[in-house]
Design an enzyme around this catalytic site. Structure first.
Site, short mmCIF file in Angstrom:
data_model
loop_
_atom_site.label_atom_id
_atom_site.label_comp_id
_atom_site.label_asym_id
_atom_site.label_seq_id
_atom_site.Cartn_x
_atom_site.Cartn_y
_atom_site.Cartn_z
N GLN A 125 0.86 -1.18 0.00
CA GLN A 125 0.00 0.00 0.00
C GLN A 125 0.90 1.23 0.00
O GLN A 125 1.76 1.35 0.87
CB GLN A 125 -0.86 -0.02 1.27
CG GLN A 125 -1.85 1.10 1.38
CD GLN A 125 -2.48 1.12 2.77
OE1 GLN A 125 -1.80 0.92 3.77
NE2 GLN A 125 -3.76 1.35 2.84
N SER A 128 0.84 6.69 2.36
CA SER A 128 1.48 7.70 3.21
C SER A 128 2.64 8.38 2.48
O SER A 128 3.37 7.75 1.72
CB SER A 128 2.01 7.06 4.48
OG SER A 128 0.99 6.40 5.14
N GLU A 243 -10.02 -1.56 5.44
CA GLU A 243 -8.87 -1.71 6.33
C GLU A 243 -9.29 -1.62 7.80
O GLU A 243 -8.76 -2.32 8.64
CB GLU A 243 -7.84 -0.61 6.00
CG GLU A 243 -6.51 -0.80 6.71
CD GLU A 243 -5.42 0.13 6.19
OE1 GLU A 243 -5.76 1.15 5.56
OE2 GLU A 243 -4.24 -0.16 6.43
N ASN A 366 -5.62 6.22 15.78
CA ASN A 366 -6.85 6.14 16.58
C ASN A 366 -7.42 7.51 16.93
O ASN A 366 -8.63 7.66 17.08
CB ASN A 366 -6.60 5.31 17.85
CG ASN A 366 -6.55 3.83 17.53
OD1 ASN A 366 -6.54 3.44 16.34
ND2 ASN A 366 -6.55 2.99 18.54
C1 LIG Z 1 3.35 -0.66 11.28
C2 LIG Z 1 2.87 0.37 10.29
C3 LIG Z 1 2.54 -0.02 9.01
C4 LIG Z 1 2.14 0.93 8.07
N1 LIG Z 1 1.93 0.49 6.79
C5 LIG Z 1 1.63 1.41 5.85
C6 LIG Z 1 1.49 0.99 4.50
O1 LIG Z 1 1.63 -0.20 4.16
N2 LIG Z 1 1.21 1.92 3.57
C7 LIG Z 1 1.04 3.23 3.89
O2 LIG Z 1 0.75 4.01 2.99
N3 LIG Z 1 1.18 3.68 5.17
C8 LIG Z 1 1.48 2.79 6.15
N4 LIG Z 1 1.66 3.21 7.45
C9 LIG Z 1 1.57 4.63 7.75
C10 LIG Z 1 0.36 5.02 8.58
O3 LIG Z 1 -0.82 4.93 7.81
C11 LIG Z 1 0.61 6.45 9.10
O4 LIG Z 1 1.71 6.34 10.01
C12 LIG Z 1 -0.59 7.02 9.82
O5 LIG Z 1 -1.59 7.31 8.88
C13 LIG Z 1 -0.25 8.27 10.64
O6 LIG Z 1 0.39 9.22 9.82
P1 LIG Z 1 1.78 9.91 10.25
O7 LIG Z 1 2.73 8.80 10.63
O8 LIG Z 1 2.18 10.83 9.15
O9 LIG Z 1 1.47 10.71 11.58
P2 LIG Z 1 0.89 12.18 11.69
O10 LIG Z 1 -0.23 12.38 10.75
O11 LIG Z 1 2.04 13.13 11.65
O12 LIG Z 1 0.28 12.14 13.15
C14 LIG Z 1 1.10 12.21 14.32
C15 LIG Z 1 0.16 12.20 15.54
O13 LIG Z 1 -0.73 13.32 15.50
C16 LIG Z 1 -2.07 12.90 15.58
N5 LIG Z 1 -2.93 13.73 14.73
C17 LIG Z 1 -2.66 14.13 13.46
N6 LIG Z 1 -3.70 14.86 13.00
C18 LIG Z 1 -4.65 14.90 13.99
C19 LIG Z 1 -5.94 15.47 14.10
N7 LIG Z 1 -6.52 16.15 13.10
N8 LIG Z 1 -6.61 15.29 15.27
C20 LIG Z 1 -6.07 14.60 16.30
N9 LIG Z 1 -4.83 14.03 16.24
C21 LIG Z 1 -4.14 14.18 15.10
C22 LIG Z 1 -2.05 11.47 15.03
O14 LIG Z 1 -3.14 10.73 15.47
C23 LIG Z 1 -0.74 10.95 15.57
O15 LIG Z 1 -0.88 10.51 16.89
C24 LIG Z 1 2.05 2.29 8.42
C25 LIG Z 1 2.35 2.70 9.72
C26 LIG Z 1 2.78 1.76 10.65
C27 LIG Z 1 3.13 2.24 12.03
#
Ligand SMILES: Cc1cc2nc3c(=O)[nH]c(=O)nc-3n(C[C@H](O)[C@H](O)[C@H](O)COP(=O)(O)OP(=O)(O)OC[C@H]3O[C@@H](n4cnc5c(N)ncnc54)[C@H](O)[C@@H]3O)c2cc1C
Length: 383
Positions: A125, A128, A243, A366
């Site tokens: 996938q 991100s 998902e 979450n």
């Molecule tokens: C084990 C694992 C597997 C993954 N596999 C894939 C994959 O196969 N393909 C893929 O595309 N992605 C993958 N991901 C990425 C995952 O989807 C993202 O890490 C996730 O969507 C969070 O985005 P970010 O890491 O950019 O965090 P950020 O968006 O920077 O968020 C950081 C923190 O801020 C909080 N936050 C952000 N915005 C808000 C809001 N509006 N209100 C409240 N809180 C907020 C978040 O909840 C989080 O706690 C994977 C991640 C992990 C850990």
């Protein structure tokens, strides 16, 4: 819905149980986050496919077996109870597969779904990006039309097992003037295409299956677009629902972990009972796993009547991710310092504990799921 199985459902359960008893690998497969383990899992997927047990709910002509949701739950219960290997092609089979069923053309379904069911093609996938995780509408990777092709440039990150996969699916900005969730297209890209570079990222367990993907003038034909050009957001929201919903994390997986946790507690009761709260916490997570299973049956009942679950899939996602975390945290406490040892008969608890940390993050953090529940289900004002 009545929780009484029909003779056909019971016969299916018996068949699955017997097949698994006869075919389970004698030795546990290596981790699918290693090259060798990944290929072992691919071979196991092929065995499941040959027995028509890979994608039990898919139509037979696409490599499935035409089962209904109850039969799928039965399959999952037997699969996890037997301790069968983790499924390695989940991004394809459980996320892209249902998306193609709903939005793909007949040609796309015939081209991709059987190869996905047999795991001849493994999928990653690619959603991100460095600045588009929770805020997925901020995607900036571009797909510019050039004749019948798209030319893709940009970077994706956190792509699970992209380092070993054959293809990826992702969202790309196909209208350069667009912003947010407009002008995005949902494309399928072969990872061996010229211009694709995959760089591993080390995970907490030290393995390097995670990856970032770089696209440098990568050409893919227009026929690799799912749904209409520029309408990728709508298609992606359907994938996100799959998902977070039932398919990715069936309750059987957590019921099995809960049963194993009870055994772990009993085997270590003398030391575990030094903290009197441990016994009641074990009982609570076991009950929570049963409650999740009952709620899944309730949801299946609703889906079988043609209802949609929509934003409620966010509740599901919070339940399974927090339950997984609570169970593995408890296992670590029961094991005490031994829990930190690798290569013991209990080290799968440590692996599970490390992976459980990610549950509240992947598939949409979450906090975001709680926002969705607050706004779309409870009607609270937007934050
Ligand atoms: C084990 C694992 C597997 C993954 N596999 C894939 C994959 O196969 N393909 C893929 O595309 N992605 C993958 N991901 C990425 C995952 O989807 C993202 O890490 C996730 O969507 C969070 O985005 P970010 O890491 O950019 O965090 P950020 O968006 O920077 O968020 C950081 C923190 O801020 C909080 N936050 C952000 N915005 C808000 C809001 N509006 N209100 C409240 N809180 C907020 C978040 O909840 C989080 O706690 C994977 C991640 C992990 C850990």
């Amino acid at each position: 819905m009545e929780l009484i199985y029909t003779p056909k459902q019971q016969a299916f359960r018996t068949e699955v149980r017997q097949w698994l008893a006869q075919h389970l690998p004698a030795e546990p497969l290596q981790s699918y986050d290693t090259r060798e383990g990944f290929e072992q899992h691919r071979a196991w997927e092929r065995q499941l496919f040959d027995a028509r047990l890979s994608m039990v709910m898919w139509p037979t002509e696409l490599g499935g077996r035409g089962c209904d949701l109850i039969e799928w739950l039965i399959f999952e219960e037997e699969y996890y109870a037997a301790g069968a290997p983790m499924r390695v092609n989940q991004n394809g089979q459980l996320l892209l597969g249902p998306t193609l069923m709903e939005f793909g053309t007949e040609a796309q379904k015939n081209r991709f779904l059987p190869a996905m069911a047999s795991s001849e093609q493994m999928w990653a996938q690619a959603w991100s990006e460095p600045n588009a995780g929770s805020d997925m509408a901020a995607i900036s990777s571009k797909a510019v039309r050039d004749g019948d092709d798209y030319v893709i440039n940009g970077q994706k990150t956190w792509s699970t097992r992209a380092i070993f996969a054959d293809w990826c699916f992702g969202l790309f900005r196909s209208d350069p003037q667009s912003s947010r969730h407009h002008g995005l297209s949902y494309l399928m890209v072969p990872l061996d295409a010229p211009g694709v570079t995959i760089r591993p990222i080390k995970a907490l367990n030290g393995k390097e299956a995670f990856a970032e993907i770089f696209f440098d003038n990568v050409r893919v034909p227009q026929e690799n677009c799912i749904g209409e050009e520029g309408q990728g957001w709508k298609v992606a929201m359907a994938t996100a629902g799959f998902e977070r919903g039932l398919l990715l994390r069936s309750p059987a997986r957590f019921q099995k972990t809960a049963r194993d946790l009870v055994q772990l507690y009993l085997a270590n009761q003398a030391s575990a009972d030094r903290d009197p709260a441990i016994a009641s916490r074990v009982a609570k997570v076991w009950s929570d796993a049963q409650a999740y299973a009952l709620s899944a049956y309730y949801t299946v009942g609703r889906l079988s009547r043609g209802e949609k679950i929509g934003a409620e899939s966010s509740i599901n996602k919070i339940i399974w991710s927090e339950l997984d975390l609570a169970m593995h945290q408890l296992a670590m406490e029961i094991l005490g310092p031994q829990g930190e040892l690798t290569q013991t008969q209990n080290s799968h608890w440590l692996e599970g504990f490390l992976f459980a940390q990610a549950g509240p993050i992947y598939a949409g953090a979450n906090e975001i799921q709680r926002n969705i529940i607050a706004e779309r289900m409870l009607g609270l004002p937007k934050s």
